[in-house]
Write a protein that holds these residues in place. Structure first.
Motif, PDB file in Angstrom:
ATOM      1  N   ASN A 220       5.301 -14.366  17.635  1.00  0.00           N
ATOM      2  CA  ASN A 220       6.595 -14.956  17.987  1.00  0.00           C
ATOM      3  C   ASN A 220       6.587 -16.468  17.775  1.00  0.00           C
ATOM      4  OD1 ASN A 220       7.733 -12.522  18.761  1.00  0.00           O
ATOM      5  ND2 ASN A 220       7.215 -12.795  20.918  1.00  0.00           N
ATOM      6  N   LYS A 221       5.509 -17.108  18.210  1.00  0.00           N
ATOM      7  CA  LYS A 221       5.393 -18.562  18.102  1.00  0.00           C
ATOM      8  C   LYS A 221       5.383 -19.006  16.642  1.00  0.00           C
ATOM      9  CE  LYS A 221       2.473 -22.283  19.797  1.00  0.00           C
ATOM     10  NZ  LYS A 221       1.265 -22.611  20.538  1.00  0.00           N
TER      11      LYS A 221
ATOM     12  N   SER B 253       9.912 -10.624  19.442  1.00  0.00           N
ATOM     13  CA  SER B 253      11.323 -10.956  19.259  1.00  0.00           C
ATOM     14  C   SER B 253      11.887 -10.096  18.130  1.00  0.00           C
ATOM     15  CB  SER B 253      11.471 -12.437  18.927  1.00  0.00           C
ATOM     16  OG  SER B 253      10.866 -12.717  17.684  1.00  0.00           O
TER      17      SER B 253
ATOM     18  N   TYR C  44       2.512 -12.893  21.327  1.00  0.00           N
ATOM     19  CA  TYR C  44       2.950 -14.260  21.610  1.00  0.00           C
ATOM     20  C   TYR C  44       2.749 -15.163  20.390  1.00  0.00           C
ATOM     21  CZ  TYR C  44       2.970 -18.941  23.611  1.00  0.00           C
ATOM     22  OH  TYR C  44       3.216 -20.265  23.855  1.00  0.00           O
TER      23      TYR C  44
ATOM     24  N   GLU D 174      13.198 -11.104  15.366  1.00  0.00           N
ATOM     25  CA  GLU D 174      12.725 -11.633  14.086  1.00  0.00           C
ATOM     26  C   GLU D 174      11.298 -11.163  13.805  1.00  0.00           C
ATOM     27  OE1 GLU D 174      13.824 -13.817  16.552  1.00  0.00           O
ATOM     28  OE2 GLU D 174      15.862 -14.059  15.773  1.00  0.00           O
ATOM     29  N   SER D 175      10.481 -11.145  14.835  1.00  0.00           N
ATOM     30  CA  SER D 175       9.097 -10.696  14.677  1.00  0.00           C
ATOM     31  C   SER D 175       9.032  -9.209  14.352  1.00  0.00           C
ATOM     32  CB  SER D 175       8.298 -10.974  15.952  1.00  0.00           C
ATOM     33  OG  SER D 175       8.271 -12.353  16.239  1.00  0.00           O
TER      34      SER D 175
ATOM     35  N   LEU E 153       6.703 -17.476  13.957  1.00  0.00           N
ATOM     36  CA  LEU E 153       8.034 -17.330  13.355  1.00  0.00           C
ATOM     37  C   LEU E 153       9.030 -18.330  13.932  1.00  0.00           C
ATOM     38  CD1 LEU E 153       8.283 -13.472  13.035  1.00  0.00           C
ATOM     39  CD2 LEU E 153       7.814 -15.141  11.255  1.00  0.00           C
ATOM     40  N   GLU E 154       8.881 -18.650  15.193  1.00  0.00           N
ATOM     41  CA  GLU E 154       9.757 -19.651  15.811  1.00  0.00           C
ATOM     42  C   GLU E 154       9.493 -21.035  15.222  1.00  0.00           C
ATOM     43  OE1 GLU E 154      10.314 -21.668  20.182  1.00  0.00           O
ATOM     44  OE2 GLU E 154       9.766 -19.550  20.102  1.00  0.00           O
ATOM     45  N   SER E 155       8.234 -21.390  15.027  1.00  0.00           N
ATOM     46  CA  SER E 155       7.927 -22.704  14.451  1.00  0.00           C
ATOM     47  C   SER E 155       8.391 -22.783  13.001  1.00  0.00           C
ATOM     48  CB  SER E 155       6.438 -23.012  14.559  1.00  0.00           C
ATOM     49  OG  SER E 155       5.689 -22.146  13.742  1.00  0.00           O
ATOM     50  N   GLU E 156       8.284 -21.681  12.242  1.00  0.00           N
ATOM     51  CA  GLU E 156       8.798 -21.671  10.877  1.00  0.00           C
ATOM     52  C   GLU E 156      10.315 -21.857  10.863  1.00  0.00           C
ATOM     53  OE1 GLU E 156       7.533 -18.033   9.052  1.00  0.00           O
ATOM     54  OE2 GLU E 156       5.474 -18.755   8.754  1.00  0.00           O
ATOM     55  N   PHE E 157      10.987 -21.248  11.810  1.00  0.00           N
ATOM     56  CA  PHE E 157      12.440 -21.387  11.895  1.00  0.00           C
ATOM     57  C   PHE E 157      12.835 -22.834  12.177  1.00  0.00           C
ATOM     58  CE2 PHE E 157      16.248 -21.461  14.624  1.00  0.00           C
ATOM     59  CZ  PHE E 157      17.178 -20.952  13.716  1.00  0.00           C
ATOM     60  N   TYR E 158      12.148 -23.470  13.129  1.00  0.00           N
ATOM     61  CA  TYR E 158      12.497 -24.858  13.476  1.00  0.00           C
ATOM     62  C   TYR E 158      12.066 -25.842  12.389  1.00  0.00           C
ATOM     63  CZ  TYR E 158      14.020 -23.391  18.056  1.00  0.00           C
ATOM     64  OH  TYR E 158      14.698 -22.797  19.076  1.00  0.00           O
TER      65      TYR E 158
END
Length: 175
Positions: free
Chosen positions: A161-162, A56, A158, A58-59, A164-169
């Motif tokens: 991405n996962k 992504s 993967y 962000e990644s 950084l996504e979990s850190e964002f949420y």
């Protein structure tokens, strides 16, 4: 006179029949050799079926400083074009690259999942190097190793991405 004619006909038949056997054997051997020596082409690698994950945005911004990741991504794109120069090169250079790949990893990605993915990529790189440098490895085995490296690298993407996504949420607080 009749005996000479019969002997001549029989000898001609023997010569003709002996000649046919050697030709068919040579044709079989040539066919087997060409089938065994078929090369791996870009088209063959393109037909490998696996799930490819891209980073992504962000990644991509998070791994800007991870130079060896970018180099590995570049070499994998060359591998997709059937350029094996990096992967069948000197083993010591490959080991040095792997060590730098692990040490240059950004601190935010120092999690068990991503470290284990790096170990899998290391294993697949070494295995592919070995299989490409040994002549008696079958074409199918080499293709399986190439696919395994593609899958390992895709799974690393993967997991990045996962993470950084979990850190964002996790940063999002309920009101």
């Amino acid at each position: 006179m009749k005996i000479r004619f019969i002997v001549l006909v029989l000898s001609c038949i023997m010569v003709i029949s002996c000649d046919d056997d050697t030709n068919s054997t040579k044709e079989l051997e040539i066919t087997e050799n060409t089938e065994q020596n078929t090369k791996i082409t870009a088209k063959t690698i393109e037909n490998i079926d696996y799930r490819d994950y891209a980073l992504s945005s962000e990644s991509q911004s998070a791994i800007v400083t991870w130079e060896r990741y970018h180099e590995l991504a570049t070499q994998i794109s060359y591998l997709k074009k059937a350029d094996f120069s990096f992967f069948n090169g000197d083993l010591e250079l490959l080991k040095k690259f792997i060590n730098e790949f692990k040490t240059q990893m950004p601190d935010q990605f120092q999690t068990n999942h991503i470290i284990s993915r790096n170990a899998i990529i290391e294993t697949e790189l070494l295995k592919l190097n070995e299989n490409l440098t040994i002549d008696n490895i079958s074409r199918e085995e080499k293709l399986l190793n190439i696919k395994a490296l593609f899958v390992a690298f895709s799974n690393l993407n993967y997991l990045i991405n996962k993470k950084l996504e979990s850190e964002f949420y996790n940063k999002i607080q309920p009101e």
